[in-house]
Write a protein that holds these residues in place. Structure first.
Motif, PDB file in Angstrom:
ATOM      1  N   VAL A   1       0.831  -1.186   0.000  1.00 32.47           N
ATOM      2  CA  VAL A   1       0.000   0.000   0.000  1.00 32.47           C
ATOM      3  C   VAL A   1       0.880   1.257   0.000  1.00 32.47           C
ATOM      4  CG1 VAL A   1      -1.711   1.259   1.359  1.00 32.47           C
ATOM      5  CG2 VAL A   1      -1.907  -1.193   1.127  1.00 32.47           C
ATOM      6  N   LEU A   2       1.941   1.227   0.786  1.00 30.54           N
ATOM      7  CA  LEU A   2       2.823   2.396   0.843  1.00 30.54           C
ATOM      8  C   LEU A   2       3.529   2.630  -0.484  1.00 30.54           C
ATOM      9  CD1 LEU A   2       4.317   1.852   4.397  1.00 30.54           C
ATOM     10  CD2 LEU A   2       2.651   3.579   3.726  1.00 30.54           C
ATOM     11  N   ALA A   3       3.893   1.545  -1.175  1.00 31.53           N
ATOM     12  CA  ALA A   3       4.509   1.692  -2.501  1.00 31.53           C
ATOM     13  C   ALA A   3       3.518   2.301  -3.478  1.00 31.53           C
ATOM     14  CB  ALA A   3       5.007   0.344  -3.007  1.00 31.53           C
ATOM     15  N   LEU A   4       2.249   1.917  -3.366  1.00 35.83           N
ATOM     16  CA  LEU A   4       1.208   2.490  -4.229  1.00 35.83           C
ATOM     17  C   LEU A   4       1.025   3.974  -3.942  1.00 35.83           C
ATOM     18  CD1 LEU A   4      -1.107   2.197  -6.295  1.00 35.83           C
ATOM     19  CD2 LEU A   4      -2.580   1.570  -4.371  1.00 35.83           C
ATOM     20  N   ILE A   5       0.985   4.349  -2.677  1.00 42.11           N
ATOM     21  CA  ILE A   5       0.833   5.766  -2.319  1.00 42.11           C
ATOM     22  C   ILE A   5       2.043   6.572  -2.796  1.00 42.11           C
ATOM     23  CG2 ILE A   5       0.644   7.394  -0.393  1.00 42.11           C
ATOM     24  CD1 ILE A   5      -0.931   5.199   1.102  1.00 42.11           C
ATOM     25  N   ALA A   6       3.250   6.007  -2.620  1.00 44.55           N
ATOM     26  CA  ALA A   6       4.455   6.698  -3.101  1.00 44.55           C
ATOM     27  C   ALA A   6       4.408   6.871  -4.614  1.00 44.55           C
ATOM     28  CB  ALA A   6       5.704   5.919  -2.687  1.00 44.55           C
ATOM     29  N   PHE A   7       3.943   5.836  -5.320  1.00 41.74           N
ATOM     30  CA  PHE A   7       3.838   5.916  -6.779  1.00 41.74           C
ATOM     31  C   PHE A   7       2.824   6.971  -7.192  1.00 41.74           C
ATOM     32  CE2 PHE A   7       1.994   4.427 -10.825  1.00 41.74           C
ATOM     33  CZ  PHE A   7       3.130   4.503 -11.611  1.00 41.74           C
ATOM     34  N   ILE A   8       1.694   7.036  -6.494  1.00 42.12           N
ATOM     35  CA  ILE A   8       0.677   8.048  -6.807  1.00 42.12           C
ATOM     36  C   ILE A   8       1.227   9.452  -6.555  1.00 42.12           C
ATOM     37  CG2 ILE A   8      -1.564   8.977  -6.086  1.00 42.12           C
ATOM     38  CD1 ILE A   8      -2.443   6.034  -5.642  1.00 42.12           C
ATOM     39  N   CYS A   9       1.942   9.618  -5.453  1.00 40.82           N
ATOM     40  CA  CYS A   9       2.532  10.931  -5.153  1.00 40.82           C
ATOM     41  C   CYS A   9       3.510  11.369  -6.237  1.00 40.82           C
ATOM     42  CB  CYS A   9       3.250  10.901  -3.803  1.00 40.82           C
ATOM     43  SG  CYS A   9       2.161  10.809  -2.377  1.00 40.82           S
ATOM     44  N   ILE A  10       4.326  10.456  -6.691  1.00 34.71           N
ATOM     45  CA  ILE A  10       5.333  10.817  -7.696  1.00 34.71           C
ATOM     46  C   ILE A  10       4.682  11.093  -9.043  1.00 34.71           C
ATOM     47  CG2 ILE A  10       6.072   8.611  -8.688  1.00 34.71           C
ATOM     48  CD1 ILE A  10       8.425  11.186  -7.231  1.00 34.71           C
ATOM     49  N   GLU A  11       3.558  10.463  -9.313  1.00 32.79           N
ATOM     50  CA  GLU A  11       2.865  10.674 -10.586  1.00 32.79           C
ATOM     51  C   GLU A  11       2.146  12.020 -10.649  1.00 32.79           C
ATOM     52  OE1 GLU A  11       2.789   8.907 -13.527  1.00 32.79           O
ATOM     53  OE2 GLU A  11       4.463   7.900 -12.544  1.00 32.79           O
ATOM     54  N   THR A  12       1.908  12.642  -9.513  1.00 29.72           N
ATOM     55  CA  THR A  12       1.227  13.941  -9.513  1.00 29.72           C
ATOM     56  C   THR A  12       2.158  15.105  -9.818  1.00 29.72           C
ATOM     57  OG1 THR A  12       1.515  14.210  -7.130  1.00 29.72           O
ATOM     58  CG2 THR A  12      -0.520  13.140  -7.878  1.00 29.72           C
ATOM     59  N   ILE A  13       3.458  14.866  -9.857  1.00 27.60           N
ATOM     60  CA  ILE A  13       4.429  15.927 -10.141  1.00 27.60           C
ATOM     61  C   ILE A  13       4.407  16.222 -11.634  1.00 27.60           C
ATOM     62  CG2 ILE A  13       6.873  16.550 -10.072  1.00 27.60           C
ATOM     63  CD1 ILE A  13       7.084  14.670  -7.629  1.00 27.60           C
ATOM     64  N   MET A  14       4.167  17.486 -11.963  1.00 25.32           N
ATOM     65  CA  MET A  14       3.997  17.881 -13.358  1.00 25.32           C
ATOM     66  C   MET A  14       5.294  18.310 -14.034  1.00 25.32           C
ATOM     67  SD  MET A  14       1.055  17.305 -14.237  1.00 25.32           S
ATOM     68  CE  MET A  14      -0.308  16.655 -13.348  1.00 25.32           C
ATOM     69  N   GLU A  15       6.197  18.940 -13.291  1.00 26.44           N
ATOM     70  CA  GLU A  15       7.435  19.378 -13.926  1.00 26.44           C
ATOM     71  C   GLU A  15       8.607  19.158 -12.986  1.00 26.44           C
ATOM     72  OE1 GLU A  15       8.109  23.993 -13.379  1.00 26.44           O
ATOM     73  OE2 GLU A  15       6.176  23.603 -14.331  1.00 26.44           O
ATOM     74  N   CYS A  16       9.728  18.875 -13.608  1.00 26.18           N
ATOM     75  CA  CYS A  16      10.949  18.662 -12.849  1.00 26.18           C
ATOM     76  C   CYS A  16      12.115  19.153 -13.685  1.00 26.18           C
ATOM     77  CB  CYS A  16      11.121  17.190 -12.480  1.00 26.18           C
ATOM     78  SG  CYS A  16      11.200  16.092 -13.896  1.00 26.18           S
ATOM     79  N   SER A  17      13.139  19.609 -13.012  1.00 27.94           N
ATOM     80  CA  SER A  17      14.304  20.092 -13.730  1.00 27.94           C
ATOM     81  C   SER A  17      15.326  18.966 -13.902  1.00 27.94           C
ATOM     82  CB  SER A  17      14.885  21.290 -12.987  1.00 27.94           C
ATOM     83  OG  SER A  17      16.174  21.579 -13.444  1.00 27.94           O
ATOM     84  N   PRO A  18      15.928  18.433 -12.838  1.00 23.72           N
ATOM     85  CA  PRO A  18      16.660  17.171 -13.031  1.00 23.72           C
ATOM     86  C   PRO A  18      15.680  16.027 -12.742  1.00 23.72           C
ATOM     87  CG  PRO A  18      17.279  18.126 -10.927  1.00 23.72           C
ATOM     88  CD  PRO A  18      16.295  19.065 -11.580  1.00 23.72           C
ATOM     89  N   CYS A  19      15.231  15.369 -13.778  1.00 25.40           N
ATOM     90  CA  CYS A  19      14.167  14.364 -13.646  1.00 25.40           C
ATOM     91  C   CYS A  19      14.683  12.957 -13.356  1.00 25.40           C
ATOM     92  CB  CYS A  19      13.324  14.330 -14.913  1.00 25.40           C
ATOM     93  SG  CYS A  19      12.431  15.859 -15.215  1.00 25.40           S
ATOM     94  N   GLU A  20      15.982  12.744 -13.345  1.00 24.41           N
ATOM     95  CA  GLU A  20      16.501  11.398 -13.184  1.00 24.41           C
ATOM     96  C   GLU A  20      16.094  10.779 -11.856  1.00 24.41           C
ATOM     97  OE1 GLU A  20      18.481  14.015 -14.062  1.00 24.41           O
ATOM     98  OE2 GLU A  20      18.675  13.531 -16.179  1.00 24.41           O
ATOM     99  N   GLY A  21      16.185  11.536 -10.764  1.00 26.20           N
ATOM    100  CA  GLY A  21      15.787  11.028  -9.450  1.00 26.20           C
ATOM    101  C   GLY A  21      14.317  10.700  -9.394  1.00 26.20           C
ATOM    102  N   LEU A  22      13.524  11.537 -10.017  1.00 26.57           N
ATOM    103  CA  LEU A  22      12.084  11.314 -10.059  1.00 26.57           C
ATOM    104  C   LEU A  22      11.761  10.063 -10.867  1.00 26.57           C
ATOM    105  CD1 LEU A  22       9.367  13.674  -9.857  1.00 26.57           C
ATOM    106  CD2 LEU A  22       9.372  12.540 -12.066  1.00 26.57           C
ATOM    107  N   TYR A  23      12.394   9.869 -12.006  1.00 23.35           N
ATOM    108  CA  TYR A  23      12.153   8.701 -12.845  1.00 23.35           C
ATOM    109  C   TYR A  23      12.604   7.417 -12.153  1.00 23.35           C
ATOM    110  CZ  TYR A  23      11.261  11.933 -16.704  1.00 23.35           C
ATOM    111  OH  TYR A  23      10.755  12.917 -17.515  1.00 23.35           O
ATOM    112  N   PHE A  24      13.737   7.491 -11.460  1.00 23.96           N
ATOM    113  CA  PHE A  24      14.221   6.317 -10.743  1.00 23.96           C
ATOM    114  C   PHE A  24      13.261   5.937  -9.623  1.00 23.96           C
ATOM    115  CE2 PHE A  24      17.059   4.376  -7.461  1.00 23.96           C
ATOM    116  CZ  PHE A  24      17.301   3.201  -8.136  1.00 23.96           C
TER     117      PHE A  24
END
Length: 148
Positions: free
Chosen positions: A1-24
């Motif tokens: 469940v926590l992995a799902l919530i973390a995934f949902i949180c990361i999917e709500t981010i619309m823009e990023c400058s260095p996106c590598e950490g976000l993609y990982f």
């Protein structure tokens, strides 16, 4: 469940400058969610009993150990490279929570794996001892009397 919530949180981010950490982080949370979900489904429906060639305790141990390690790395990287938005902070928090739960599960999986390994070695040593004792005629006088 926590992995799902973390995934949902990361999917709500619309823009990023260095996106590598976000993609990982996205890859780690999605992968952990899918693999753990498949294993949970297999254990819940007792499908693992149909494939006895696989050591399922070791499979669970490897999954939880790798998920713990990769959630730790992904959460640290995202914490270092985030832009302090609410979604990124929430994803980092849920990432560390998921890592902690996976770590506890890894500990329990290690205990279960060790217990099964000791039980299997005890059974095999009992079998070997029984086979060896049945072949040792010299040490059993009742069998020697029958031969004489």
């Amino acid at each position: 469940v926590l992995a799902l919530i973390a995934f949902i949180c990361i999917e709500t981010i619309m823009e990023c400058s260095p996106c590598e950490g976000l993609y990982f982080f996205e890859f780690v949370s999605c992968s952990a969610l899918v693999v753990t979900g498949v294993l949970l489904l297999m254990f819940s429906l007792n499908l693992h009993t149909r494939i006895p060639q696989i050591n399922w305790n070791l499979t669970d141990l490897v999954n939880t150990g790798l998920s713990t390690f990769f959630f730790f790395i992904a959460s640290v990287v995202l914490a270092a490279l985030n832009h302090k938005t609410g979604a990124e902070i929430a994803a980092v928090i849920f990432g560390f929570l998921a890592m902690a739960v996976y770590a506890v599960n890894t500990y329990l999986a290690i205990k279960k794996w060790q217990m099964n390994r000791q039980q299997n070695s005890r059974q095999s040593s009992d079998y070997i001892r029984a086979r060896t004792e049945s072949r040792e005629v010299d040490h059993r006088p009742e069998i020697q009397r029958l031969d004489a």
